[in-house]
Design an enzyme around this catalytic site. Sequence first.
Site, PDB file in Angstrom:
ATOM      1  N   LEU A 177       0.730  -1.075   0.032  1.00 29.40           N
ATOM      2  CA  LEU A 177      -0.089   0.091   0.004  1.00 29.40           C
ATOM      3  C   LEU A 177       0.901   1.208  -0.086  1.00 29.40           C
ATOM      4  CD1 LEU A 177      -2.518  -1.258   2.883  1.00 29.40           C
ATOM      5  CD2 LEU A 177      -3.048  -0.724   0.510  1.00 29.40           C
ATOM      6  N   ASP A 178       0.567   2.385  -0.830  1.00 28.46           N
ATOM      7  CA  ASP A 178       1.201   3.478  -0.850  1.00 28.46           C
ATOM      8  C   ASP A 178       1.322   4.113   0.749  1.00 28.46           C
ATOM      9  OD1 ASP A 178      -0.867   5.450  -0.449  1.00 28.46           O
ATOM     10  OD2 ASP A 178      -1.221   5.068  -2.610  1.00 28.46           O
ATOM     11  N   SER A 179       1.947   4.988   1.065  1.00 27.68           N
ATOM     12  CA  SER A 179       2.198   5.659   2.231  1.00 27.68           C
ATOM     13  C   SER A 179       1.025   6.113   2.730  1.00 27.68           C
ATOM     14  CB  SER A 179       3.414   6.774   2.444  1.00 27.68           C
ATOM     15  OG  SER A 179       3.050   7.776   1.614  1.00 27.68           O
ATOM     16  N   SER A 224      -2.187   5.414   2.137  1.00 25.83           N
ATOM     17  CA  SER A 224      -3.164   4.333   2.350  1.00 25.83           C
ATOM     18  C   SER A 224      -3.093   3.673   3.554  1.00 25.83           C
ATOM     19  CB  SER A 224      -3.180   3.394   0.953  1.00 25.83           C
ATOM     20  OG  SER A 224      -3.328   4.298  -0.209  1.00 25.83           O
TER      21      SER A 224
END
Length: 207
Positions: A47-49, A51
């Site tokens: 997951l991106d930071s 999210s």
Amino acid sequence: MNPGKHRYFILNKPANMVSQFISPDQVGLLGDIAFDFPEGTHAIGRLDSHSEGLLILTTNKKVTRLLFQGEVPHSRTYIVHVKNVVSESTVHLLRTGIPILIKGNVHWVTTPCEVEIIEKPEGLVKLSPERENIPHSWLKITMTEGKYHQVRKMVWAAGHKCKRLIRVSIEDLVLGDLKPGEVQELEEEVFFQKLKINNWKEAASNS
């Protein structure tokens, strides 16, 4: 736990944390979680930071191939908070496929997916500040593909800004009642059953 076996975990990844144990940047790291992960643990389906939500961690390097590179696509479900009220026509557009810009400056039409407007889920940890009086919508999106930042790009292409993105499940592996920063360890067979991966026994070997 048998020290010779691979180990499998799910984490409710908090916002503002990258899906990595090390980084050259000053960012929140998985190593900041108050849990003693074994050596060789890494994240699957990052997951991106910004999210939040369900993140798989394991010592088994073969899981990525089985889960995301196999012939049978696996579903993931996200809860999405967006700015402004989403119309039914926009829901239809998101369901049936919408062009987004992906790596290489390529326009990609997303695969049809499940989208519905929902009420705000109960029990969510508040991020500061959340102003409920500003027009907004909550969406539940289930898809089987995952281009980088796909959900954010989809709602942006439909005219909405993604304010919050939470992954709540991958197949039958669900976030459940885990609070941000909490970890649950799963037995190997249960882990693969919930992910609907049948050909897992070879991958479970410690070779």
